[in-house]
Design a protein around this motif. Structure first.
Motif, PDB file in Angstrom:
ATOM      1  N   HIS A 164      -6.256  -7.254  -1.085  1.00 43.76           N
ATOM      2  CA  HIS A 164      -7.415  -7.480  -0.268  1.00 43.76           C
ATOM      3  C   HIS A 164      -7.955  -8.115  -0.711  1.00 43.76           C
ATOM      4  O   HIS A 164      -8.562  -8.188  -2.010  1.00 43.76           O
ATOM      5  N   GLU A 167     -11.641  -9.093  -2.283  1.00 40.39           N
ATOM      6  CA  GLU A 167     -11.835  -8.353  -3.638  1.00 40.39           C
ATOM      7  C   GLU A 167     -11.719  -9.650  -4.438  1.00 40.39           C
ATOM      8  O   GLU A 167     -10.222  -9.550  -5.579  1.00 40.39           O
ATOM      9  N   ARG A 215      -9.689  -7.340   4.365  1.00 42.28           N
ATOM     10  CA  ARG A 215      -8.645  -6.270   3.354  1.00 42.28           C
ATOM     11  C   ARG A 215      -7.514  -6.646   3.841  1.00 42.28           C
ATOM     12  O   ARG A 215      -6.767  -5.907   3.281  1.00 42.28           O
ATOM     13  N   HIS A 257      -7.884  -4.211  -7.815  1.00 42.32           N
ATOM     14  CA  HIS A 257      -8.753  -4.198  -7.085  1.00 42.32           C
ATOM     15  C   HIS A 257     -10.259  -4.342  -7.005  1.00 42.32           C
ATOM     16  O   HIS A 257     -10.635  -4.479  -8.925  1.00 42.32           O
ATOM     17  N   GLY A 258     -11.223  -4.429  -6.338  1.00 44.05           N
ATOM     18  CA  GLY A 258     -12.542  -4.127  -6.721  1.00 44.05           C
ATOM     19  C   GLY A 258     -12.849  -3.313  -5.589  1.00 44.05           C
ATOM     20  O   GLY A 258     -12.521  -2.772  -4.643  1.00 44.05           O
TER      21      GLY A 258
HETATM   22 ZN    ZN Z   1      -8.671  -3.075  -2.725  1.00 41.11          ZN
END
Ligand code: ZN
Length: 378
Positions: A164, A167, A215, A257-258
């Motif tokens: 993503h 992130e 994303r 990820h974030g």
């Molecule tokens: Zn993510």
């Protein structure tokens, strides 16, 4: 000098609705061929010393509206240090209240990690002794999918980030991980490199990163819903990485990820996969416990709901790798906001803390090496 907003640069994202006196109305632009949006990154010029209100009007329809509650935007003068500024969220509008100290300032959802910085990372590390660089192939926009390999042990460890692209904390984490893995005077790293071969993809989504997406890739595809059936046409990034994983096998994997909403660092695992094994889960749990012990920036109380048995989503990489390779795989989520248990009022969650968390993850991996070796018989 008149007030002006721009985002025509690497990773930029914003649209100007209107500029009326000290009020600037803005909207975040959707990912191409997609309805996702939340990432913003733009420059404000001509505002020195003026009390301004920057309003992002379309936040209610963004991917994670809860992400805006108790969120503070990031501002930088030098694009190195990013400080949090007064931000409020009401009625679907995010308002940044600021008096810029300079006629040229940058704002972003989180400290950006541009493709130019990514190229600098690869250029700096690819020529390092003991590290092998390869491009796994090209993306839809014609960018290289960069891969690094180091160490020589029998355990196959995969670290990959930024499926993503918005992130960006994920690639700051990668910078910390790679920097530490290259330090051959570090005793933890010497042991890890004897035990394991590290396969690293610092940025899984270069096209989304450069386009300023939240994303998706250039085709508007969410790469972390493609792992059961990636295609060269829609998701070449996953297609190429998964093919390489099929060659090497995977014993341990971290997908970085974030998270927009939760103000904490946490892991998500593979509890719902059809072939779920108690020994596999035990190594995951041991890693999680070890990480709690080595850093106060990690915890296990807050996180996602665990899927019931048999209900894992195998289109997501963590579940797919746990099922496909019986790997100990995990998704690491870092906050856009901060670690609310140990907040930093000036910076919030920051690139420096991403790098430190990566170092702590390597300590935790070292702590569970005996468990991982026993589970995999290596
Ligand atoms: Zn993510």
């Amino acid at each position: 000098m008149t007030l002006s907003i721009s985002s025509a640069f690497d990773g930029g994202n914003i649209r100007v609705v209107s500029i009326d006196g000290a009020r600037i109305d803005l909207e975040i632009v959707k990912d191409k061929n997609s309805d996702f949006y939340q990432w913003f990154s733009f420059r404000l010029t001509g505002g020195e010393g003026q009390k301004l209100e920057l309003r992002i009007l379309n936040c209610a329809g963004s991917a994670y509206p809860h992400g805006w509650e108790n969120y503070r935007a990031c501002m930088s003068l030098d694009r190195e240090e990013w400080e949090r500024v007064d931000t409020s969220y009401e009625g679907g509008v995010l308002t940044i209240s600021v008096t810029p100290p300079s006629d040229s300032v940058w704002f972003a959802y989180f400290a950006p990690y541009t493709m130019e910085r990514h190229h600098e990372l690869i250029a700096a590390f690819a020529s390092y002794p003991g590290i092998a660089y390869r491009s796994l192939g090209q993306t839809l926009d014609g960018q290289e999918l960069d891969y690094l390999e180091l160490g020589g042990g029998p355990l196959q460890v995969w670290l990959y980030a930024r499926q993503h692209p918005g992130e960006t904390m994920a690639e700051w984490w990668m910078e910390g991980a790679i920097e530490r893995l290259l330090d051959e005077s570090d005793p933890v790293i010497r042991r890890l490199r004897e035990a394991a071969t590290f396969h690293i993809v610092p940025n899984m989504n270069p096209d989304g990163s450069r386009r300023g997406h939240l994303r998706t890739n250039a085709a508007g595809v969410n790469l972390n819903r493609e792992w059961h059936a990636p295609t060269p046409e829609k998701s070449p990034e996953v297609f190429l990485v998964r093919a390489e994983m099929d060659k090497t096998g995977v014993d341990f994997a971290m997908d970085i990820h974030g998270d927009e909403a939760i103000a904490a660092n946490f892991l998500a695992g593979f509890e719902g996969i059809p072939s779920h094994r108690a020994e596999q889960q035990a190594v995951f749990d041991a890693f999680s416990k070890a990480l709690v012990r080595v850093t106060p920036d990690f915890q296990t109380a807050k996180g996602y709901e665990v899927p019931p048995p048999g209900k894992a989503n195998l289109s997501m990489s963590t579940a797919q790798l746990a099922e496909r390779f019986a790997a100990v795989s995990m998704t690491l989520e870092m906050p856009f906001k901060d670690n609310e248990d140990l907040p930093d009022p000036l910076h919030g969650w920051s690139p420096e803390r991403c790098r430190l968390l990566a170092r702590a993850c390597l300590d935790a991996l070292h702590a569970v090496l005996p468990d991982l070796r026993a589970y995999r018989g290596k």
